[in-house]
Design a protein around this motif. Sequence first.
Motif, PDB file in Angstrom:
ATOM      1  N   LYS A  71      14.096   5.677   4.449  1.00  0.00           N
ATOM      2  CA  LYS A  71      13.910   7.020   5.134  1.00  0.00           C
ATOM      3  C   LYS A  71      12.574   7.183   5.435  1.00  0.00           C
ATOM      4  CE  LYS A  71      13.699  11.081   3.036  1.00  0.00           C
ATOM      5  NZ  LYS A  71      12.423  11.538   3.499  1.00  0.00           N
ATOM      6  N   THR A  72      11.588   6.928   4.541  1.00  0.00           N
ATOM      7  CA  THR A  72      10.258   7.082   4.548  1.00  0.00           C
ATOM      8  C   THR A  72       9.588   6.353   5.476  1.00  0.00           C
ATOM      9  OG1 THR A  72       9.977   8.037   2.316  1.00  0.00           O
ATOM     10  CG2 THR A  72       8.167   7.516   3.496  1.00  0.00           C
ATOM     11  N   PHE A  73       9.931   4.863   5.636  1.00  0.00           N
ATOM     12  CA  PHE A  73       9.543   4.048   6.325  1.00  0.00           C
ATOM     13  C   PHE A  73       9.950   4.374   7.680  1.00  0.00           C
ATOM     14  CE2 PHE A  73      10.317   0.091   8.899  1.00  0.00           C
ATOM     15  CZ  PHE A  73       9.262  -0.438   8.642  1.00  0.00           C
ATOM     16  N   MET A  74      11.107   4.842   8.006  1.00  0.00           N
ATOM     17  CA  MET A  74      11.480   5.212   9.455  1.00  0.00           C
ATOM     18  C   MET A  74      10.625   6.333   9.770  1.00  0.00           C
ATOM     19  SD  MET A  74      13.479   2.974  10.312  1.00  0.00           S
ATOM     20  CE  MET A  74      13.978   3.566  11.796  1.00  0.00           C
ATOM     21  N   SER A  75      10.425   7.419   8.912  1.00  0.00           N
ATOM     22  CA  SER A  75       9.507   8.583   9.058  1.00  0.00           C
ATOM     23  C   SER A  75       8.143   8.193   9.461  1.00  0.00           C
ATOM     24  CB  SER A  75       9.445   9.431   7.766  1.00  0.00           C
ATOM     25  OG  SER A  75      10.651   9.718   7.642  1.00  0.00           O
ATOM     26  N   ILE A  76       7.543   7.111   8.949  1.00  0.00           N
ATOM     27  CA  ILE A  76       6.337   6.594   9.278  1.00  0.00           C
ATOM     28  C   ILE A  76       6.404   5.690  10.643  1.00  0.00           C
ATOM     29  CG2 ILE A  76       4.747   4.538   8.630  1.00  0.00           C
ATOM     30  CD1 ILE A  76       5.310   5.362   5.786  1.00  0.00           C
ATOM     31  N   GLY A  77       7.458   4.996  10.760  1.00  0.00           N
ATOM     32  CA  GLY A  77       7.639   4.346  12.002  1.00  0.00           C
ATOM     33  C   GLY A  77       7.873   5.092  13.256  1.00  0.00           C
ATOM     34  N   PHE A  78       8.447   6.311  13.364  1.00  0.00           N
ATOM     35  CA  PHE A  78       8.467   7.138  14.458  1.00  0.00           C
ATOM     36  C   PHE A  78       7.224   7.596  14.938  1.00  0.00           C
ATOM     37  CE2 PHE A  78      13.328   7.044  13.275  1.00  0.00           C
ATOM     38  CZ  PHE A  78      13.677   6.304  14.285  1.00  0.00           C
ATOM     39  N   ARG A 100      -1.302  11.637   5.492  1.00  0.00           N
ATOM     40  CA  ARG A 100      -0.007  12.071   5.205  1.00  0.00           C
ATOM     41  C   ARG A 100       1.103  11.219   5.263  1.00  0.00           C
ATOM     42  NH1 ARG A 100      -1.709  17.884   7.922  1.00  0.00           N
ATOM     43  NH2 ARG A 100      -3.111  18.520   6.293  1.00  0.00           N
ATOM     44  N   VAL A 101       1.052  10.298   6.383  1.00  0.00           N
ATOM     45  CA  VAL A 101       2.133   9.293   6.332  1.00  0.00           C
ATOM     46  C   VAL A 101       2.278   8.305   5.233  1.00  0.00           C
ATOM     47  CG1 VAL A 101       2.471   7.060   7.656  1.00  0.00           C
ATOM     48  CG2 VAL A 101       2.302   9.035   8.866  1.00  0.00           C
ATOM     49  N   LYS A 128       0.927   9.212   2.191  1.00  0.00           N
ATOM     50  CA  LYS A 128       1.133  10.124   1.034  1.00  0.00           C
ATOM     51  C   LYS A 128       2.828  10.112   1.314  1.00  0.00           C
ATOM     52  CE  LYS A 128      -0.661  13.934  -0.938  1.00  0.00           C
ATOM     53  NZ  LYS A 128      -1.486  15.253  -0.629  1.00  0.00           N
ATOM     54  N   GLN A 129       3.389  10.256   2.221  1.00  0.00           N
ATOM     55  CA  GLN A 129       5.090  10.413   2.343  1.00  0.00           C
ATOM     56  C   GLN A 129       5.751   9.156   1.762  1.00  0.00           C
ATOM     57  OE1 GLN A 129       5.644  11.414   6.491  1.00  0.00           O
ATOM     58  NE2 GLN A 129       5.040  13.571   6.437  1.00  0.00           N
ATOM     59  N   MET A 130       5.111   8.089   2.296  1.00  0.00           N
ATOM     60  CA  MET A 130       5.691   6.731   1.912  1.00  0.00           C
ATOM     61  C   MET A 130       5.678   6.498   0.295  1.00  0.00           C
ATOM     62  SD  MET A 130       4.932   2.863   3.019  1.00  0.00           S
ATOM     63  CE  MET A 130       3.204   2.785   1.950  1.00  0.00           C
ATOM     64  N   LEU A 131       4.456   7.072  -0.350  1.00  0.00           N
ATOM     65  CA  LEU A 131       4.459   6.897  -1.623  1.00  0.00           C
ATOM     66  C   LEU A 131       5.414   7.995  -2.518  1.00  0.00           C
ATOM     67  CD1 LEU A 131       0.567   6.269  -1.571  1.00  0.00           C
ATOM     68  CD2 LEU A 131       2.284   4.714  -2.672  1.00  0.00           C
ATOM     69  N   ALA A 132       5.468   9.180  -1.773  1.00  0.00           N
ATOM     70  CA  ALA A 132       6.169  10.258  -2.509  1.00  0.00           C
ATOM     71  C   ALA A 132       7.717   9.838  -2.487  1.00  0.00           C
ATOM     72  CB  ALA A 132       6.023  11.411  -1.750  1.00  0.00           C
ATOM     73  N   ALA A 133       7.818   8.689  -1.746  1.00  0.00           N
ATOM     74  CA  ALA A 133       9.562   8.446  -1.470  1.00  0.00           C
ATOM     75  C   ALA A 133       9.879   7.894  -3.005  1.00  0.00           C
ATOM     76  CB  ALA A 133       9.737   7.323  -0.636  1.00  0.00           C
ATOM     77  N   ILE A 134       9.239   7.495  -3.857  1.00  0.00           N
ATOM     78  CA  ILE A 134       9.082   6.675  -4.793  1.00  0.00           C
ATOM     79  C   ILE A 134       9.382   7.945  -6.170  1.00  0.00           C
ATOM     80  CG2 ILE A 134       8.160   5.457  -7.155  1.00  0.00           C
ATOM     81  CD1 ILE A 134       6.638   3.966  -4.716  1.00  0.00           C
ATOM     82  N   PRO A 180      -2.654  -1.737  -2.441  1.00  0.00           N
ATOM     83  CA  PRO A 180      -2.851  -2.416  -1.481  1.00  0.00           C
ATOM     84  C   PRO A 180      -2.999  -1.377  -0.407  1.00  0.00           C
ATOM     85  CG  PRO A 180      -0.576  -2.687  -2.155  1.00  0.00           C
ATOM     86  CD  PRO A 180      -1.438  -1.984  -3.269  1.00  0.00           C
ATOM     87  N   ILE A 181      -2.090  -0.415  -0.100  1.00  0.00           N
ATOM     88  CA  ILE A 181      -2.280   0.636   0.929  1.00  0.00           C
ATOM     89  C   ILE A 181      -3.747   1.260   0.948  1.00  0.00           C
ATOM     90  CG2 ILE A 181      -1.586   2.950   1.649  1.00  0.00           C
ATOM     91  CD1 ILE A 181       1.296   2.099   0.641  1.00  0.00           C
ATOM     92  N   VAL A 182      -4.179   1.719  -0.052  1.00  0.00           N
ATOM     93  CA  VAL A 182      -5.563   2.308  -0.135  1.00  0.00           C
ATOM     94  C   VAL A 182      -6.606   1.428   0.454  1.00  0.00           C
ATOM     95  CG1 VAL A 182      -7.555   3.277  -1.471  1.00  0.00           C
ATOM     96  CG2 VAL A 182      -5.036   3.904  -1.941  1.00  0.00           C
ATOM     97  N   VAL A 183      -6.704   0.091   0.023  1.00  0.00           N
ATOM     98  CA  VAL A 183      -7.459  -0.672   0.467  1.00  0.00           C
ATOM     99  C   VAL A 183      -7.526  -1.163   1.656  1.00  0.00           C
ATOM    100  CG1 VAL A 183      -8.106  -3.283   0.268  1.00  0.00           C
ATOM    101  CG2 VAL A 183      -7.939  -2.035  -1.935  1.00  0.00           C
ATOM    102  N   GLY A 184      -6.178  -1.411   2.152  1.00  0.00           N
ATOM    103  CA  GLY A 184      -6.033  -1.581   3.565  1.00  0.00           C
ATOM    104  C   GLY A 184      -6.434  -0.553   4.560  1.00  0.00           C
ATOM    105  N   ILE A 185      -5.931   1.034   4.214  1.00  0.00           N
ATOM    106  CA  ILE A 185      -6.637   2.008   5.154  1.00  0.00           C
ATOM    107  C   ILE A 185      -8.123   1.916   5.091  1.00  0.00           C
ATOM    108  CG2 ILE A 185      -6.557   4.329   5.515  1.00  0.00           C
ATOM    109  CD1 ILE A 185      -3.589   4.356   4.293  1.00  0.00           C
ATOM    110  N   PHE A 186      -8.694   2.116   3.896  1.00  0.00           N
ATOM    111  CA  PHE A 186     -10.167   1.977   3.846  1.00  0.00           C
ATOM    112  C   PHE A 186     -10.931   0.873   4.778  1.00  0.00           C
ATOM    113  CE2 PHE A 186     -14.433   1.336   2.383  1.00  0.00           C
ATOM    114  CZ  PHE A 186     -14.894   2.463   2.082  1.00  0.00           C
TER     115      PHE A 186
END
Length: 484
Positions: free
Chosen positions: A16-23, A254-255, A257-263, A300-306
């Motif tokens: 769900k979160t992946f799709m929330s990011i994808g759209f 926030r995208v 954050k949403q992905m990590l919040a899925a966990i 990895p998400i933090v490193v990648g975004i930075f």
Amino acid sequence: MKEKSLSGNIVLNAIKTFMSIGFPLISFPYISRILQVENIGKVNFVISIINYYSLVATLGLTSYAIREGSIVRNDIKKRSHLFDELFSLNVITTIVAYILLGISLVWIPSFQEYRSLLLIYSLTMLFNAIGVGWACSVFEDYLFITVRSIIFQFLALVMMFLFIHKQEDYYKYTWIMVFQVAGTGVSNLLHVSKVHRFKFTTKIDLKKHIKPVLTLFATEIATTIYVSSDTTVIGFLAGDYYNGLYAVSTKIYRVAKQMLAAILQVAIPRLSNYYNNGNMKDFEDVIQEVGEMLILVLMPIVVGIFYCAKPIIILLSGIEYTEAYVSLQILSISLVFAIIAWFLSQCVIVPKKMESLMLKTTAFSASVNLVLNILLIPYGKQNAAAFTTMISEAINAGIYLKYAYLHLRITELKKQIVQCGIACVLMIVFMSIIRYSLGDTTLFLMISILGCSVIYILTLLIERNSLLFKYLHAIENRIKVNRE
């Protein structure tokens, strides 16, 4: 009620979160280029204003309803009574929120320019109230939540491409966001009504509910201050242009954050049930598993975004938004503190009913955030806003860690941090080599994503990361079962 698989729920919520990011990744580049910086800034400002009134409408009921509903979900009589009480209380608070909004539209001069947009977007309060999304979480019905989310996000995406073609279409953009919330809310109500038909009642045990609800409400007010006050203050002190820049960096933040919040989200009902029914070993086992999983995904998400902030901004919003990359880098660091604070508060503090601690902590960090916003935003604009968010999240994380420390197996978490840290260092080396050859281009971003994914997973396999192997074995066993 039969207990559902936690890992299965996590997978569903991750989808769900992946799709929330994808759209949004598909729609936002189109929307930001069509509407342009100032109109995106207007919509972002309106959303930040309605968020304050939404606080009154929800009154802290969502977190409270999930926690209390999870405790009594197997007792039909208690559950039915609780659901009707909380639904009725939510209806009343939503009416109060609309009254306050009406008064504000008359008496606050700054709202006059945004009146129509404010009224349109305020409809989200109504549909959130009747949507009873918290009931779906109580029943851990993540299959429905996932399917429903994908359907309405897809419909909203199609509508954006059909109806938004020029700068003045930001009103249509706002209506489409309302449609998505409305569709979600109505479908939630219809689905949950198969198990419980909600009825309005005046027999609400305020003595029982009012203290924890108001405490959570006050906490959400403080949270909204440091989540939304930066956008609000930029709107008043810097203008729509800088709000448009900040909207891009916060959108990406926030995208993630949403992905990590899925966990986290799927574990909250289970943790509340375990703790309040005395199952402490299960409680701490789930906390440990969720904590290790967050580390595995967060680093990895933090490193990648930075490291890729500039090409990410350019790809998603265009060259005219390039100034937003510094604020995105700052927010990527903030993401570490935000997820730690969210993990500890939602997985430990809320199940233990320590609302007063959350209130004091969030009120303090929100006060610091608001003061710093007023002092720094006139000079640092969107970068100052990102910095104040980082400070607030760090304060929250530090305080919550002090009180949740006893429930964490620190040695195991440290091992996870070290293993993931080594993998991230190798990612940085790889990205540095690619950037030297290609610069901050879209090609650099694409190669970095693919290459770093392979490097990260291979490194963890070489290190024999216990959590990764656990899930690989679970997948292998599931395949064997299906074959048989």
